[in-house]
Design an enzyme around this catalytic site. Structure first.
Site: not given
Length: 343
Positions: A100, A285-286, A308
């Site tokens: 990530q 959130d990614q 998050h």
């Protein structure tokens, strides 16, 4: 130098990973303090150190204080990109969380970027690589960021030993992601994987997930049985719509039957499907950092706002001129991400 208090928001490793990656992209030095202060184990873990070191090695950056247990870190971004990198998280540290950070740091690459990571591919408290392939990467491709990740070996807690090879294509520009709705449901599918465990576990996982999903047309489940130095099992589901994807996943654990675990994964997915959200909470959130750098406004909705997600917004506002609009409507929160329109 930016000063970031990492005890804010979710207070975990995500703020560290995002800050380090954004430092390389913006050229801003950053001083992180109070790292994971609110967690049972304070400071950087081995997994965090691996991610920081990998980003630094990939970009020619300097990380000061990058040792397990450290509560402070100074990161000085470099500008010497490496396009092929091998890294080992050690034991069952999460491959996906290291990847990530590296993908975000490499999201302006002008050449193919190859990343090989050894560690845990399917572990608790981290997104499985399978869900990246099912949900995250197809959505990133719509934004102009094409990633392929192959699971060469699976790794489970505590031994790890998994290996993933990822390839990021050159990124010309990042397009906004517009998901006001998902359109019609096409199908629900998934993958059930076991390693060094008996076949009845596979059957129970699938049995547990299929019944709750019958009202949605059932589920097409692929099975995978492997061998390796670790053992474990799990299930990753995706609801595929005309315009997008929603995902859920589960890892089996002692004290809970595989059938119950499969049911949990199905119910988690159904909750997202019935909420009206256009991104599941974990994927949102990614994707947020890429939306914050996109060439235009992105829109999406989530069933709830996780800590998050709040932390990501706070961190991104430290590095970028970006505005976040949030509106509660019925059972979802509608988001607008506007690069160049910060407060």
């Amino acid at each position: 130098m930016l000063e970031i208090d990492c005890s804010k928001g979710e207070g975990g490793g995500q703020m560290v990973r995002t800050s380090v990656a954004m430092s390389t992209l913006t050229g801003k030095e950053v001083h992180l303090t109070r790292i994971r202060e609110n967690r049972p184990t304070n400071g950087l873990s081995r997994q965090h150190c691996t991610a920081i070191n990998a980003v630094a090695e990939m970009t020619g950056s300097v990380a000061i204080g990058n040792t397990p247990g450290s509560r402070e870190l100074i990161f000085k971004p470099g500008n010497e990109m490496r396009y092929s990198l091998d890294t080992d998280v050690g034991s069952a540290g999460s491959v996906s969380l290291v990847l990530q950070a590296m993908l975000l740091a490499g999201s302006r690459t002008d050449r193919p970027l190859r990343i090989d990571i050894t560690g845990g591919t399917n572990v608790m408290w981290a997104p499985p690589i399978d869900t990246y392939n099912q949900v995250l990467f197809p959505l990133m491709e719509r934004m102009g960021i094409k990633v392929k990740a192959e699971i060469l070996e699976r790794g489970f807690f505590p031994e790890g030993g998994g290996r993933v090879s990822a390839l990021l294509d050159p990124v010309e520009k990042i397009s906004p992601l517009k998901l006001p709705d998902l359109g019609k449901l096409k199908r629900v599918r998934g993958i059930c994987f076991t390693q060094n465990l008996p076949d009845w576990i596979t059957k129970q996982l699938i049995s547990g997930c299929k019944k709750p999903l019958e009202p949605f047309g059932g589920a097409e489940i692929e099975t995978e049985r492997t061998t390796g130095i670790s053992k474990g099992a799990g299930l990753c589901l995706v609801a595929e719509y005309k315009k997008g994807f929603l995902g859920s996943n589960v890892i089996t654990a002692r004290g809970r039957s595989p059938k119950d675990a499969g049911t949990d994964a199905a119910n988690d997915l159904i909750k997202e499907m019935e909420s009206g959200a256009t991104l599941d909470v974990n994927t949102a959130d990614q994707l947020l950092p890429y939306m914050a750098m996109a060439d235009g406004d992105s829109v999406f909705s989530v069933s709830r706002i996780s800590r998050h997600l709040l932390s990501q917004m706070d961190t991104l506002e430290d590095f970028l001129d970006v505005g976040f609009g949030v509106e509660r409507r019925e059972s979802v929160y509608n988001f607008t991400v506007s690069p160049g329109r910060g407060t």
